[in-house]
Design a protein around this motif. Structure first.
Motif, mmCIF file in Angstrom:
data_model
loop_
_atom_site.group_PDB
_atom_site.id
_atom_site.type_symbol
_atom_site.label_atom_id
_atom_site.label_comp_id
_atom_site.label_asym_id
_atom_site.label_seq_id
_atom_site.Cartn_x
_atom_site.Cartn_y
_atom_site.Cartn_z
ATOM 1 N N SER A 116 0.816 -1.219 0.000
ATOM 2 C CA SER A 116 0.000 0.000 0.000
ATOM 3 C C SER A 116 0.847 1.265 0.000
ATOM 4 N N ALA A 117 2.170 1.115 0.008
ATOM 5 C CA ALA A 117 3.067 2.267 0.118
ATOM 6 C C ALA A 117 3.002 3.145 -1.128
ATOM 7 N N GLN A 118 3.249 4.411 -0.925
ATOM 8 C CA GLN A 118 3.346 5.338 -2.042
ATOM 9 C C GLN A 118 4.600 4.974 -2.854
ATOM 10 N N PRO A 119 4.498 4.944 -4.178
ATOM 11 C CA PRO A 119 5.637 4.518 -4.996
ATOM 12 C C PRO A 119 6.918 5.304 -4.729
ATOM 13 N N TRP A 120 6.819 6.592 -4.493
ATOM 14 C CA TRP A 120 8.019 7.386 -4.255
ATOM 15 C C TRP A 120 8.698 7.002 -2.942
ATOM 16 N N VAL A 121 7.912 6.535 -1.955
ATOM 17 C CA VAL A 121 8.494 6.098 -0.691
ATOM 18 C C VAL A 121 9.277 4.816 -0.904
ATOM 19 N N LEU A 122 8.727 3.894 -1.666
ATOM 20 C CA LEU A 122 9.417 2.624 -1.911
ATOM 21 C C LEU A 122 10.784 2.840 -2.553
#
Length: 150
Positions: A116-122
């Motif tokens: 569920s993480a935001q792509p930029w965080v990953l």
């Protein structure tokens, strides 16, 4: 060691007379909504070490994305989330990292619910210990957290 914390408006204050057991970042959609951010930070402490030193807490119960029940506590005045408690873990509180005065002294060991993480965080956390959902148990994370060098 004593950790202190409180809410944004200052009416709720607490002390925790213990070292943390575990710290991690949760990327579930509930934590994103609750924190109004990309993730929430959870720091586990023994419930028996938590002392409310001022104010009162509002409590409500919900089910997380995993389906597990959790009791949420927050300041009734400003809405700052203070901790979550889980019925199956009677002596564990998941204190919300942003409510701790010295959160900079605690480094999270893992990221959970990364699906569920935001792509930029990953992209920023690719070297961390990641879990797509909630681990079946947290024993390996607790053990790793306890071995971390200062």
């Amino acid at each position: 060691m004593v950790f202190s914390g409180g809410c944004q408006c200052g009416s709720v204050r607490y002390d925790i007379n213990s070292e943390p057991v575990l710290a991690y970042c949760c990327h579930c959609t509930d934590c994103q909504r609750q924190s109004s951010s990309a993730f929430g930070m959870s720091v586990w402490f023994p419930a028996s070490a938590f002392t409310l030193t001022s104010g009162t807490l509002l409590t409500w119960t919900t089910r997380g994305e995993s389906g597990n029940e959790k009791t949420c506590t927050l300041c009734p005045d400003c809405g700052t989330r203070i901790y979550h408690a889980f019925p199956d873990q009677s002596d564990t509180l998941s204190v919300k990292g942003g409510s701790l005065d010295k959160i900079h002294e605690i480094e999270p060991i893992a990221h959970i619910w990364t699906r569920s993480a935001q792509p930029w965080v990953l992209r920023l956390i690719d070297n961390e210990l990641l879990h797509e959902t909630e681990p079946e148990n947290f024993d390996h994370l607790v053990a790793r957290f306890q071995r971390k060098p200062d």
